[in-house]
Design a protein around this motif. Structure first.
Motif, mmCIF file in Angstrom:
data_model
loop_
_atom_site.group_PDB
_atom_site.id
_atom_site.type_symbol
_atom_site.label_atom_id
_atom_site.label_comp_id
_atom_site.label_asym_id
_atom_site.label_seq_id
_atom_site.Cartn_x
_atom_site.Cartn_y
_atom_site.Cartn_z
ATOM 1 N N SER A 1 45.507 53.155 24.031
ATOM 2 C CA SER A 1 46.472 54.096 24.806
ATOM 3 C C SER A 1 45.852 53.784 26.557
ATOM 4 O O SER A 1 46.819 53.770 27.462
ATOM 5 C CB SER A 1 46.047 55.385 24.579
ATOM 6 O OG SER A 1 47.008 56.191 25.355
ATOM 7 N N ASP A 2 44.735 53.688 26.549
ATOM 8 C CA ASP A 2 44.234 53.416 28.169
ATOM 9 C C ASP A 2 44.756 52.027 28.599
ATOM 10 O O ASP A 2 45.134 51.881 29.768
ATOM 11 C CB ASP A 2 42.773 53.477 28.192
ATOM 12 C CG ASP A 2 42.291 53.579 29.494
ATOM 13 O OD1 ASP A 2 43.122 53.532 30.377
ATOM 14 O OD2 ASP A 2 41.091 53.649 29.893
ATOM 15 N N ILE A 3 44.614 51.088 27.605
ATOM 16 C CA ILE A 3 45.417 49.622 28.092
ATOM 17 C C ILE A 3 46.816 49.765 28.270
ATOM 18 O O ILE A 3 47.129 49.327 29.418
ATOM 19 C CB ILE A 3 45.011 48.736 26.923
ATOM 20 C CG1 ILE A 3 43.477 48.347 26.831
ATOM 21 C CG2 ILE A 3 45.616 47.457 27.267
ATOM 22 C CD1 ILE A 3 43.138 47.612 25.853
ATOM 23 N N ASN A 4 47.756 50.607 27.589
ATOM 24 C CA ASN A 4 48.936 50.587 27.658
ATOM 25 C C ASN A 4 49.201 51.338 28.875
ATOM 26 O O ASN A 4 50.287 50.955 29.665
ATOM 27 C CB ASN A 4 49.574 51.504 26.627
ATOM 28 C CG ASN A 4 51.036 51.612 26.548
ATOM 29 O OD1 ASN A 4 51.865 50.689 26.680
ATOM 30 N ND2 ASN A 4 51.800 52.617 26.341
ATOM 31 N N PHE B 1 53.876 41.288 30.839
ATOM 32 C CA PHE B 1 53.510 40.052 31.684
ATOM 33 C C PHE B 1 52.409 40.542 32.226
ATOM 34 O O PHE B 1 51.417 39.939 33.138
ATOM 35 C CB PHE B 1 54.601 39.671 32.283
ATOM 36 C CG PHE B 1 55.506 38.766 31.675
ATOM 37 C CD1 PHE B 1 54.860 37.580 31.326
ATOM 38 C CD2 PHE B 1 57.000 39.248 31.438
ATOM 39 C CE1 PHE B 1 55.986 36.659 30.581
ATOM 40 C CE2 PHE B 1 57.777 38.336 30.771
ATOM 41 C CZ PHE B 1 57.048 37.279 30.123
ATOM 42 N N ASN B 2 52.062 42.015 32.420
ATOM 43 C CA ASN B 2 50.824 42.476 33.175
ATOM 44 C C ASN B 2 49.569 42.285 32.273
ATOM 45 O O ASN B 2 48.456 42.101 32.730
ATOM 46 C CB ASN B 2 51.032 43.927 33.575
ATOM 47 C CG ASN B 2 51.965 43.979 34.607
ATOM 48 O OD1 ASN B 2 52.053 43.389 35.456
ATOM 49 N ND2 ASN B 2 52.284 45.568 34.924
ATOM 50 N N LEU B 3 49.869 42.342 30.906
ATOM 51 C CA LEU B 3 48.705 41.855 30.153
ATOM 52 C C LEU B 3 48.585 40.646 30.119
ATOM 53 O O LEU B 3 47.410 39.951 29.804
ATOM 54 C CB LEU B 3 49.138 42.562 28.799
ATOM 55 C CG LEU B 3 48.385 42.145 27.589
ATOM 56 C CD1 LEU B 3 47.092 43.141 27.508
ATOM 57 C CD2 LEU B 3 49.020 42.597 26.188
ATOM 58 N N TRP C 1 39.959 45.104 35.157
ATOM 59 C CA TRP C 1 39.299 45.736 33.812
ATOM 60 C C TRP C 1 38.905 44.702 33.180
ATOM 61 O O TRP C 1 37.481 44.787 32.389
ATOM 62 C CB TRP C 1 40.207 46.688 32.929
ATOM 63 C CG TRP C 1 39.783 47.306 31.701
ATOM 64 C CD1 TRP C 1 38.464 47.198 31.096
ATOM 65 C CD2 TRP C 1 40.268 48.482 31.035
ATOM 66 N NE1 TRP C 1 38.277 47.941 29.942
ATOM 67 C CE2 TRP C 1 39.481 48.637 29.943
ATOM 68 C CE3 TRP C 1 41.571 48.726 30.989
ATOM 69 C CZ2 TRP C 1 39.623 49.428 28.770
ATOM 70 C CZ3 TRP C 1 41.639 49.672 29.974
ATOM 71 C CH2 TRP C 1 40.886 49.870 28.977
ATOM 72 N N LEU C 2 39.401 43.608 32.584
ATOM 73 C CA LEU C 2 38.996 42.494 31.867
ATOM 74 C C LEU C 2 37.731 41.838 32.463
ATOM 75 O O LEU C 2 36.874 41.510 31.841
ATOM 76 C CB LEU C 2 40.217 41.316 31.907
ATOM 77 C CG LEU C 2 41.090 41.384 30.985
ATOM 78 C CD1 LEU C 2 42.248 40.267 31.080
ATOM 79 C CD2 LEU C 2 40.619 41.377 29.457
ATOM 80 N N ILE C 3 37.579 41.490 33.884
ATOM 81 C CA ILE C 3 36.652 40.658 34.429
ATOM 82 C C ILE C 3 35.330 41.494 34.902
ATOM 83 O O ILE C 3 34.428 40.951 35.151
ATOM 84 C CB ILE C 3 37.255 39.883 35.528
ATOM 85 C CG1 ILE C 3 37.795 40.397 36.732
ATOM 86 C CG2 ILE C 3 38.154 38.840 34.776
ATOM 87 C CD1 ILE C 3 37.946 39.710 37.965
ATOM 88 N N ASN C 4 35.696 42.792 35.104
ATOM 89 C CA ASN C 4 34.565 43.515 35.982
ATOM 90 C C ASN C 4 35.026 45.125 35.306
ATOM 91 O O ASN C 4 35.545 45.970 36.057
ATOM 92 C CB ASN C 4 34.913 43.390 37.322
ATOM 93 C CG ASN C 4 33.561 44.306 37.906
ATOM 94 O OD1 ASN C 4 32.580 44.626 37.438
ATOM 95 N ND2 ASN C 4 33.709 44.739 39.201
ATOM 96 N N PRO C 5 34.638 45.389 34.292
ATOM 97 C CA PRO C 5 34.894 46.691 33.447
ATOM 98 C C PRO C 5 34.212 48.028 33.919
ATOM 99 O O PRO C 5 34.733 49.048 33.899
ATOM 100 C CB PRO C 5 34.565 46.478 32.024
ATOM 101 C CG PRO C 5 33.530 45.507 31.993
ATOM 102 C CD PRO C 5 33.908 44.601 33.125
ATOM 103 N N LEU C 6 33.275 47.789 34.901
ATOM 104 C CA LEU C 6 32.367 48.903 35.478
ATOM 105 C C LEU C 6 32.261 50.117 34.390
ATOM 106 O O LEU C 6 31.605 49.803 33.557
ATOM 107 C CB LEU C 6 33.389 49.474 36.733
ATOM 108 C CG LEU C 6 33.481 48.584 37.754
ATOM 109 C CD1 LEU C 6 34.616 49.077 38.808
ATOM 110 C CD2 LEU C 6 32.259 47.945 38.565
#
Length: 758
Positions: free
Chosen positions: A68-71, A174-176, A86-91
């Protein structure tokens, strides 16, 4: 009857190639498949992958919250920047990919995954041929077409932009998705420019309506031969074949086996781009978000990809820098920006802090570089004085990096540092590595000069990476003897073929025009039109002004485009000033004077305004220059140059390359050439310069099996044509195998292509 279509010729063989690279095959038909509708993430792969990466069990309720957060994140109107971060630096978020340990991730491919808007229906959907899943997330896809598809590869680009990227409901997908690629299983073809290429394999990152597709030419010519492919059993191949809706026996046909080759054009592209380590490298280092009037998302061009890896390879082998020889217009400032993170993380793993400096030799280049770095998300510090540079040089830690920046870089104008330069000091035994990128390294750095000596001694442990499109090759000055061996090379022939720069058409002043100018000057037939007293004279300026005015107005009329601009490259500052005055007094065309006047602050301010206005607006129509702006000034609308003086060697290539940037006018006209009007006959000097560069590239040409014809021009003499003709006659005497439809198709395709070329 044999099945001979796009699936069996390209899609399924490419799918098998992914399996050879170590990917798994994900079917859409198995009982355990579980796809989250909103994100198209495969939960059956996503959950175990995240548990492995994060080292803990995750309940399905937790997975639902993450999905849900990804969406929500991919719905942001930011070209996918939030999700990418988020993918490269999730913190504080859960880690989605392990970018350091390849084997901790789950790689898979699935064919024909529908990205649909309405659940339970495939209406209003698109289905990429091969989707690349990393930990169950569809982060890339490959669209394939059969060879010689109608309209060629350009038609597929248009379809992607107009039928997919334009659709509002598809925006979140396309943002994904991070990488989009196309192939029609053909080798790249020669064309006048990249816009005309209809064959080959291409990649991009979704960038909205500004999406451009790039070539990916393999840099290591033995890469595919050395690759450690995984053996795929016949039973596995047959399983994929039947899962895609075909009979098992289709996996045994001669045509299918022909296309199953690891060396087919599409399959080589799959290996080059989607090797697991390369794919993670591109995800981690190769995507940038550009601020500006229209935010954009860019991906590394393949020469930048290979150059950044060669830089690290040089460091790993004990090297302390060298030369990046990338032709004008190929994105050297962008390369420095991409390299910032690559180099920083390389040294960080050794507990070494890095400081980055980008050295220019002109104020306008300082402004240009600072703007580009800032737009790419770097925190920029401009050093405008020796005191400011000393302060930054002796810092052991970066202090200007905001939470929104991707790194830091100091932009330094070398002209400010005459006399003794400050010397770096590492306080408290700080472990600091300073990296200097030297822009336009063919200028201002004579080996016996003060700038070069001061630069190289301000930090004797620094790494110096020189950037140039035209290295110095003279006996007195050789760039590689000053800055070290070449780290990576990318010359103009490939840059033109890849569409990053344009060919240049040279127009000589014809006999009638020369006679008209002389007649207006009332000179004797043997008078020297190159004499200073002549070319700065009022009659000459008037004759020249009229000629350029008429020619440039006609140039705009022929192209139905008033946005294109021109440049008049003068012999001297007085000549430039007089030409500018003539246009101000006699012409409707507007000119901007840009010359070096050290003691004239008003002229310096005019220089700055004219440069910025010419770049950002459609005025002035023409820039009038002498030595300024003939290198490093990149403005796409600059399409015509009037060359009144003859630069030498690398200066000649730098000067004429001001008009070689691709440009698409507001009316949609795409320019295939830049144009120069040659008043001084540069042909001999041009040929001599190109010959020197070909010699310098000799080792690369021999190693890669190329000949110098690709560099020296497109002229083919009668003997070349005759040799080709005799070869075709000989080939046609051979028997064509009509039993194997794939071989038959390839032979016909080759005959047709070569016949057209002759």
């Amino acid at each position: 009857m044999k099945v001979f279509n796009e699936d069996t010729r390209v899609k399924i063989p490419a799918t098998i190639q992914f399996l050879r690279l170590g990917y798994n095959y994900q079917s859409l038909k198995t009982d355990d498949v579980d796809i989250d509708f909103n994100t198209k993430i495969f939960v059956n792969r996503f959950k175990p992958a995240l548990e492995k990466i994060n080292g803990r069990a995750l309940s399905y309720d937790e997975i639902k919250v993450i999905l849900s957060d990804i969406n929500t994140t991919i719905k942001s109107n930011d070209l996918g920047k939030s999700f990418y971060n988020w993918l490269i630096n999730p913190l504080d978020k859960i880690k989605l990919i392990d970018l350091e340990n390849i084997d901790n991730n789950d790689f898979a491919v699935v064919d024909e995954l529908p990205f649909n808007i309405i659940e339970g229906t495939e209406e209003d959907s698109f289905r990429p041929d091969i989707n690349i899943l990393i930990n169950g997330m569809p982060l890339a896809f490959l669209e394939v077409k059969k060879p010689n598809n109608e309209g060629g590869i350009q038609k597929e680009f248009e379809r992607m932009i107009n039928k997919r990227l334009k659709v509002k409901e598809y925006k979140k997908f396309f943002n994904l998705i991070q990488i989009v690629s196309f192939s029609n299983n053909m080798e790249y073809e020669e064309a006048d420019d990249a816009e005309d290429v209809k064959a080959g394999s291409f990649y991009t990152t979704p960038n909205g309506m500004n999406t451009n597709f790039s070539f990916f030419r393999e840099d290591d010519y033995s890469y595919h031969e050395k690759y450690n492919y995984k053996e795929i059993s016949q039973s596995k191949i047959e399983y994929v074949m039947t899962d895609c809706g075909y009979k098992k026996k289709e996996a045994s046909t001669d045509e299918f086996k022909e296309n199953l080759s690891i060396y087919s054009p599409c399959n080589k592209f799959v290996t080059s781009l989607f090797d697991k380590s390369r794919l993670l490298y591109l995800l981690k280092y190769g995507i940038m978000f550009i601020n500006g009037k229209i935010p954009q998302r860019h991906i590394m061009r393949y020469p930048q990809f290979f150059a950044t890896q060669k830089i690290i390879e040089r460091f790993a082998n004990g090297g302390k820098g060298g030369i990046i020889w990338h032709t004008q217009g190929s994105g050297k400032t962008a390369l420095a920006a991409f390299s910032n993170k690559v180099i920083r993380e390389y040294f960080s793993k050794q507990n070494i802090t890095t400081r980055f400096f980008f050295v220019v030799d002109r104020l306008d280049l300082l402004m240009q570089a600072s703007s580009e770095f800032n737009n790419r998300g770097l925190s920029v510090i401009n050093c405008n004085s020796k005191a400011e540079f000393t302060k930054e040089l002796n810092k052991s830690l970066s202090s200007n990096i905001s939470s929104k920046s991707i790194g830091e870089i100091c932009v330094v104008n070398i002209q400010k540092f005459e006399g003794n330069m400050p010397e770096a000091k590492n306080d408290y035994n700080a472990n600091v590595q300073r990296i200097f990128f030297i822009d336009e390294a063919h200028r201002s750095y004579k080996s016996t000069g003060e700038f070069f000596k001061n630069l190289m001694t301000c930090d004797r442990d620094a790494i110096y990476i020189a950037l140039t499109g035209t290295p110095l090759l003279s006996k007195k000055e050789r760039s590689n003897l000053k800055f070290g061996d070449y780290i990576h090379k990318y010359f103009y022939d490939k840059s033109i073929a890849d569409g990053y720069t344009l060919r240049i058409k040279k127009e000589n002043i014809d006999t009638v025009a020369r006679a008209e100018i002389k007649r207006n000057l009332e000179l004797e037939d043997d008078a020297d039109i190159n004499d200073k007293a002549v070319f700065e004279s009022d009659p000459y300026i008037q004759a020249l002004g009229k000629y350029i005015e008429n020619d440039f107005i006609n140039f705009r009329l022929q192209n139905s485009d008033n946005t294109i601009g021109g440049m008049i490259v003068c012999r001297t500052n007085p000549q430039a000033t007089k030409i500018h005055q003539w246009f101000e007094e006699n012409s409707k065309l507007n000119t901007g004077l840009v010359i070096t006047e050290k003691d004239d602050p008003k002229q310096r301010e005019m220089n700055k305004n004219n440069q910025l206005n010419f770049r950002d607006t459609n005025k002035p129509d023409l820039l009038v220059v002498n030595l300024m702006l003939t290198t490093g000034y990149d403005v796409k609308r600059l399409k015509k140059m009037y060359l009144l003086r003859g630069p030498h060697a690398q200066s000649l290539l730098q000067t004429i390359s001001r008009v070689n940037r691709p440009y698409k006018s507001p009316t949609g006209k795409v320019y295939k050439y830049g144009y120069i009007v040659d008043f001084v006959d540069i042909e001999k000097e041009y040929d001599r310069t190109i010959e020197a560069y070909i010699k310098e590239l000799e080792d690369d040409l021999n190693e890669n099996g190329e000949d110098e014809g690709s560099l020296s021009g497109l002229v083919i003499d009668k003997e070349d044509i005759n040799r080709k003709y005799q070869k075709y006659v000989s080939d046609l005497d051979n028997i064509i195998d009509t039993d194997n439809l794939e071989k038959f198709s390839k032979r016909l395709m080759q005959y047709n292509k070569d016949t057209l070329l002759t």
